[in-house]
Design a protein around this motif. Sequence first.
Motif, mmCIF file in Angstrom:
data_model
loop_
_atom_site.group_PDB
_atom_site.id
_atom_site.type_symbol
_atom_site.label_atom_id
_atom_site.label_comp_id
_atom_site.label_asym_id
_atom_site.label_seq_id
_atom_site.Cartn_x
_atom_site.Cartn_y
_atom_site.Cartn_z
ATOM 1 N N GLN A 44 21.401 -65.175 5.159
ATOM 2 C CA GLN A 44 21.897 -63.706 3.660
ATOM 3 C C GLN A 44 20.751 -63.915 2.716
ATOM 4 O OE1 GLN A 44 24.788 -62.443 3.659
ATOM 5 N NE2 GLN A 44 24.393 -63.282 5.304
ATOM 6 N N ARG A 57 17.168 -59.433 -6.174
ATOM 7 C CA ARG A 57 18.235 -60.787 -6.313
ATOM 8 C C ARG A 57 19.861 -59.962 -5.298
ATOM 9 N NH1 ARG A 57 17.775 -65.851 -8.570
ATOM 10 N NH2 ARG A 57 19.607 -66.993 -8.596
ATOM 11 N N GLY A 58 19.744 -61.202 -4.735
ATOM 12 C CA GLY A 58 20.894 -61.154 -3.512
ATOM 13 C C GLY A 58 22.854 -61.807 -4.458
ATOM 14 N N ASN A 59 23.856 -62.267 -3.948
ATOM 15 C CA ASN A 59 24.654 -62.464 -5.032
ATOM 16 C C ASN A 59 24.247 -64.369 -4.942
ATOM 17 O OD1 ASN A 59 26.969 -62.952 -6.006
ATOM 18 N ND2 ASN A 59 27.749 -62.003 -3.866
ATOM 19 N N PHE A 60 23.711 -64.653 -5.324
ATOM 20 C CA PHE A 60 23.497 -65.356 -5.089
ATOM 21 C C PHE A 60 23.513 -66.210 -6.892
ATOM 22 C CE2 PHE A 60 23.048 -68.253 -1.200
ATOM 23 C CZ PHE A 60 22.909 -66.668 -0.621
#
Lengths: 113, 110
Positions: A44, A57-60
């Motif tokens: 991910q 940026r990812g969903n963190f």
Amino acid sequence: DAGVTQSPTHLIKTRGQQVTLRCSPKSGHDTVSWYQQALGQGPQFIFQYYEEEERQRGNFPDRFSGHQFPNYSSELNVNALLLGDSALYLCASSFPTGDGGYTFGSGTRLTVV
Amino acid sequence: LAKTTQPISMDSYEGQEVNITCSHNNIATNDYITWYQQFPSQGPRFIIQGYKTKVTNEVASLFIPADRKSSTLSLPRVSLSDTAVYYCLVGDHQGGKLIFGQGTELSVKP
């Protein structure tokens, strides 16, 4: 072969602690991405750095932060560790356009107890 | 980014040709199709990438029909060392994030 180098290879931390993982990109690559891979799942995307800036940026959550240095190496920092942060953390390097694909390191296995 | 669907697992025997098909019905005009291979406790390794028709390299072939709504990774004469998870990814080739699904776990038996 100057591939992607990650350190450390394994790490055990206690819940609530902070951790820093390191990555040296493949020679010639200037873009570094970080991924989290839980057991049995695909990687991910966490975020990507280019020219020392976070480009995507990812969903963190904000507990996950990073940095890229002038020599293109990068760090991933995770604060206030949770048990669910236990995973394989992968670093991938590439050219900014992704031409030629991404080269991944072997990862850092983080265990939070 | 287009979602991909591929079989969870496949079994094969040494010396056979293995074809892994990936569906990507919502692929966009600018999207490329890329396949990665991952061994346990290692990072994914780039195998092959294509846009349309057929691409071949020293390890695999990638077949993409005209409508590009699916693609097939072909591994000729697999060996035990080809046992791994294979991921199909679709993206705009602009260097952004890679979206991995669960992949196909290929098991090659003697």
